[in-house]
Design a protein around this motif. Structure first.
Motif, PDB file in Angstrom:
ATOM      1  N   VAL A 422       0.832  -1.202   0.000  1.00 23.66           N
ATOM      2  CA  VAL A 422       0.000   0.000   0.000  1.00 23.66           C
ATOM      3  C   VAL A 422       0.872   1.260   0.000  1.00 23.66           C
ATOM      4  O   VAL A 422       1.836   1.346   0.763  1.00 23.66           O
ATOM      5  CB  VAL A 422      -0.902  -0.051   1.265  1.00 23.66           C
ATOM      6  CG1 VAL A 422      -1.428   1.302   1.647  1.00 23.66           C
ATOM      7  CG2 VAL A 422      -2.029  -1.048   1.069  1.00 23.66           C
ATOM      8  N   ALA A 423       0.536   2.238  -0.839  1.00 21.65           N
ATOM      9  CA  ALA A 423       1.311   3.491  -0.882  1.00 21.65           C
ATOM     10  C   ALA A 423       1.090   4.276   0.411  1.00 21.65           C
ATOM     11  O   ALA A 423       0.002   4.232   0.992  1.00 21.65           O
ATOM     12  CB  ALA A 423       0.874   4.327  -2.082  1.00 21.65           C
ATOM     13  N   ASP A 425       1.553   8.077   2.633  1.00 19.44           N
ATOM     14  CA  ASP A 425       1.697   9.523   2.445  1.00 19.44           C
ATOM     15  C   ASP A 425       3.040   9.953   3.047  1.00 19.44           C
ATOM     16  O   ASP A 425       3.802   9.119   3.544  1.00 19.44           O
ATOM     17  CB  ASP A 425       0.493  10.284   3.030  1.00 19.44           C
ATOM     18  CG  ASP A 425       0.393  10.161   4.550  1.00 19.44           C
ATOM     19  OD1 ASP A 425       1.386   9.767   5.187  1.00 19.44           O
ATOM     20  OD2 ASP A 425      -0.682  10.456   5.096  1.00 19.44           O
ATOM     21  N   LYS A 431      -2.022   5.775   2.407  1.00 20.78           N
ATOM     22  CA  LYS A 431      -2.496   6.907   1.597  1.00 20.78           C
ATOM     23  C   LYS A 431      -3.903   6.607   1.073  1.00 20.78           C
ATOM     24  O   LYS A 431      -4.105   5.627   0.332  1.00 20.78           O
ATOM     25  CB  LYS A 431      -1.529   7.125   0.436  1.00 20.78           C
ATOM     26  CG  LYS A 431      -1.743   8.425  -0.272  1.00 20.78           C
ATOM     27  CD  LYS A 431      -0.605   8.640  -1.241  1.00 20.78           C
ATOM     28  CE  LYS A 431      -0.831   9.916  -2.028  1.00 20.78           C
ATOM     29  NZ  LYS A 431       0.224  10.131  -2.990  1.00 20.78           N
ATOM     30  N   ALA A 432      -4.860   7.427   1.475  1.00 21.72           N
ATOM     31  CA  ALA A 432      -6.239   7.299   0.988  1.00 21.72           C
ATOM     32  C   ALA A 432      -6.953   8.595   1.343  1.00 21.72           C
ATOM     33  O   ALA A 432      -6.694   9.175   2.402  1.00 21.72           O
ATOM     34  CB  ALA A 432      -6.944   6.120   1.643  1.00 21.72           C
ATOM     35  N   ASP A 438     -13.630   7.002  -4.868  1.00 24.75           N
ATOM     36  CA  ASP A 438     -12.669   6.039  -4.314  1.00 24.75           C
ATOM     37  C   ASP A 438     -12.096   6.455  -2.966  1.00 24.75           C
ATOM     38  O   ASP A 438     -10.928   6.178  -2.667  1.00 24.75           O
ATOM     39  CB  ASP A 438     -11.502   5.808  -5.290  1.00 24.75           C
ATOM     40  CG  ASP A 438     -11.978   5.240  -6.608  1.00 24.75           C
ATOM     41  OD1 ASP A 438     -13.020   4.562  -6.598  1.00 24.75           O
ATOM     42  OD2 ASP A 438     -11.322   5.496  -7.643  1.00 24.75           O
ATOM     43  N   THR A 442      -7.118   2.440  -0.836  1.00 22.85           N
ATOM     44  CA  THR A 442      -5.667   2.617  -0.915  1.00 22.85           C
ATOM     45  C   THR A 442      -5.229   2.431  -2.372  1.00 22.85           C
ATOM     46  O   THR A 442      -6.053   2.212  -3.266  1.00 22.85           O
ATOM     47  CB  THR A 442      -4.935   1.572  -0.032  1.00 22.85           C
ATOM     48  OG1 THR A 442      -5.140   0.283  -0.624  1.00 22.85           O
ATOM     49  CG2 THR A 442      -5.429   1.580   1.396  1.00 22.85           C
ATOM     50  N   SER A 443      -3.922   2.441  -2.573  1.00 19.44           N
ATOM     51  CA  SER A 443      -3.397   2.276  -3.930  1.00 19.44           C
ATOM     52  C   SER A 443      -3.558   0.848  -4.436  1.00 19.44           C
ATOM     53  O   SER A 443      -3.362   0.583  -5.619  1.00 19.44           O
ATOM     54  CB  SER A 443      -1.908   2.659  -3.939  1.00 19.44           C
ATOM     55  OG  SER A 443      -1.217   1.834  -3.014  1.00 19.44           O
ATOM     56  N   VAL A 444      -3.893  -0.081  -3.522  1.00 18.68           N
ATOM     57  CA  VAL A 444      -4.040  -1.489  -3.924  1.00 18.68           C
ATOM     58  C   VAL A 444      -5.528  -1.808  -4.094  1.00 18.68           C
ATOM     59  O   VAL A 444      -6.337  -1.500  -3.212  1.00 18.68           O
ATOM     60  CB  VAL A 444      -3.398  -2.427  -2.870  1.00 18.68           C
ATOM     61  CG1 VAL A 444      -3.621  -3.884  -3.216  1.00 18.68           C
ATOM     62  CG2 VAL A 444      -1.916  -2.115  -2.738  1.00 18.68           C
ATOM     63  N   ASP A 445      -5.864  -2.423  -5.204  1.00 13.11           N
ATOM     64  CA  ASP A 445      -7.262  -2.734  -5.497  1.00 13.11           C
ATOM     65  C   ASP A 445      -7.884  -3.532  -4.352  1.00 13.11           C
ATOM     66  O   ASP A 445      -7.251  -4.444  -3.821  1.00 13.11           O
ATOM     67  CB  ASP A 445      -7.335  -3.542  -6.808  1.00 13.11           C
ATOM     68  CG  ASP A 445      -8.777  -3.775  -7.219  1.00 13.11           C
ATOM     69  OD1 ASP A 445      -9.589  -2.842  -7.034  1.00 13.11           O
ATOM     70  OD2 ASP A 445      -9.088  -4.882  -7.692  1.00 13.11           O
TER      71      ASP A 445
END
Ligand SMILES: Cc1cc2nc3c(=O)[nH]c(=O)nc-3n(C[C@H](O)[C@H](O)[C@H](O)COP(=O)(O)OP(=O)(O)OC[C@H]3O[C@@H](n4cnc5c(N)ncnc54)[C@H](O)[C@@H]3O)c2cc1C
Ligand code: SF4
Length: 486
Positions: A422-423, A425, A431-432, A438, A442-445
């Motif tokens: 997961v990305a 910040d 990061k979300a 959305d 997070t950056s992961v589906d």
């Protein structure tokens, strides 16, 4: 608005506290909820001012004027329904929320604000005693599976909302009991842990499954509490579940890497508080014992205050608390700051029980003998334009057998987020966003994040808000639309 002249007739009434000499002898809650009559009078003080700033000041947007009115009219059953419509766990917030709603109360501009938090607690306590809090299982099951990682207020709120939407929810928790910092961190004298058991039983009856002592990730996190006997790989969750909610909190404590940090007696606050909670719950008697010792707490927030209250209950010889920031003003400049949360002097019940407090102090070294802490060296600071500088010649030394570092938490455990890919910040949080398309994703589906793991160290009420809002997004992701409230 039950009584138009209530705010003119009645004073704010605080809940009653057990005298400090008595409460210091035990670890039980010591604040008594308002009686029905007191809550009714307090409810009558609400002006139903038209634009309820309190509702906006409250992170879960509790519909405060409505339940104030219902309590005034004695309609307690309706009051708990309104309260539960925005807040899954008012038994927690009614006890330990700092109540930003009250800072935003319109009556508070020129008088004492309505005792909103005390009414909230009176409503949920009455609802509990009356047997009105019952499981609300979903009418229809969706067949979708959701994993929630972490059982603090964010994870529990998300789990409850998702189960009520018909999803098959499993909560994974690395510690031996459910509750996150509510369970292990916040002392029993602030929050009776039976309240967590009570709520968890409701969630279980609504279909939520719990797996404790189960770490989700790859490697055991270093330096944070971990009772895990089992490790579950993120890849397994990704395969077996339709969505994953990360609600692992922000567990990495801020350190103070000055000379002598390694000495025996210098601890992070949770190294003191967690074993103490476990001991109160009947666990092994291995908590740090400060009886007869000189304790210094570094950091002035809730965590520091909890170290003060716990040290005094154990019978410390002295308790001192240092804060880096300058002493805040006794009173805020109301016209300047209302309806926002003001910076002002706050004295907790733990401080009232006995604590020397000092501000604008920076610790420069820990001093020991034979590896054991003996004292702490510090210097006074002067603050100008938000910048601090040391005051020459102001160095001093205090006796200290134990130092508890309560300077906050910097970020979630990185290895957990990294295991999911997961990305993060720039503060190291998942990061979300919380708005727009959305959000909470997070950056992961199909992986979402809520609570301290996303926003950084915060409050229980914010964690509940994020858990609820995140559940809505997960439901929409799984079903294409959602009727869960935001
Ligand atoms: C000592 C202390 C006192 C506080 N007092 C107050 C207060 O009075 N009022 C207030 O509003 N707030 C208070 N707070 C802040 C509040 O407790 C937190 O903001 C809140 O609990 C955050 O909720 P959360 O669900 O995001 O995370 P947490 O409550 O931290 O829960 C996260 C859970 O996830 C678990 N977990 C983490 N990683 C994994 C993994 N990889 N696998 C499985 N499980 C995992 C953890 O073990 C933990 O149980 C206090 C905090 C502390 C430390
Ligand atoms: S949850 Fe906190 S902010 Fe909201 S009404 Fe209760 S005490 Fe106030």
């Amino acid at each position: 608005m039950g009584k138009p002249t209530g705010f003119l007739e009645f004073e704010r009434q605080a809940e009653s506290y057990e005298p400090k000499e008595q409460r210091l002898k035990h670890y039980r809650e010591f604040v008594d909820h308002l009686s029905d009559a007191q809550a009714k009078t307090q409810g009558a003080r609400c002006m139903d001012c038209g634009i309820p700033f309190c509702n906006n000041g409250c992170p879960v947007n509790n519909i405060i004027p409505d339940w104030n009115d219902l309590v005034y009219k004695g309609k307690w059953r309706e009051a708990i329904d309104v309260l539960h419509s925005t807040n899954n766990f008012p038994e927690f917030t009614g006890r330990i929320c700092p109540a930003p709603c009250e800072a935003a109360c319109t009556l508070g501009i020129n008088a004492d604000p309505v005792g909103i938090k005390s009414i909230e607690r009176a409503i949920i306590d009455k609802a509990g005693e009356s047997g009105w809090v019952v499981p609300q299982p979903a009418a229809v099951e969706t067949g979708k599976k959701v994993a929630v990682v972490g059982s603090g207020p964010a994870g529990l709120a998300a789990a409850q909302q998702l189960a009520r939407a018909g999803h098959d929810v499993t909560v994974f928790e690395k510690n031996d009991r459910i509750g996150g910092l509510l369970r292990y961190g916040i002392p029993d004298f602030k929050l009776d842990k039976r309240l967590i058991d009570w709520r968890v039983a409701q969630l279980a009856a609504e279909g939520v499954k719990f797996q404790t002592k189960t770490l989700v990730g790859k490697d055991a996190p270093k330096g944070v509490a971990n009772d895990a006997a089992k490790v579950v790989a993120p890849s397994k969750l990704m395969k077996e579940f339709d969505a994953v909610v990360l609600a692992g909190g922000s567990e990495t404590p801020r350190d103070l890497p000055v000379s002598g940090r390694e000495l025996d007696g210098v601890h992070f606050a949770l190294e003191f508080l967690i074993p103490q909670n476990k001991q109160v719950a009947g666990g092994r008697k291995n908590a740090i014992d400060v009886k007869g010792k000189h304790v210094v707490v570094i950091g002035g927030g809730d965590t520091g205050s909890d170290c003060v209250g716990t040290s005094n209950r154990q019978g410390a010889a002295s308790v001192t608390q240092f804060e880096l920031l300058p002493r805040p003003p006794e009173q805020e400049n109301k016209p300047l700051v209302w309806p926002y949360w003001p910076t002002k002097m706050r004295t907790s019940s733990s401080h009232e029980e006995g604590c020397a407090r000092d501000w604008s102090v920076a610790t420069t070294a820990f001093v020991g003998e034979a590896g054991k802490l003996k004292s702490l060296k510090a210097v006074r600071l002067s603050w100008a334009d938000g910048k601090m500088s040391e005051i020459a010649g102001s160095e001093f030394e205090v006796e200290a057998d134990y130092v508890f570092l309560a300077m906050g938490f910097t970020n979630p455990v990185a290895s957990m987020l990294d295991a999911f890919g997961v990305a993060k910040d720039n503060r190291g949080n998942a990061k979300a966003t919380t708005d727009g398309k959305d959000c909470y994703a997070t950056s992961v589906d199909k992986v979402f994040a809520a609570g301290d793991v996303r926003r950084g160290q915060s409050l229980v009420v914010w964690a509940i808000r994020e858990g609820r809002q995140c559940a809505r997004e997960v439901d929409a992701f799984l079903m294409g639309s959602t009727t869960l409230p935001r």
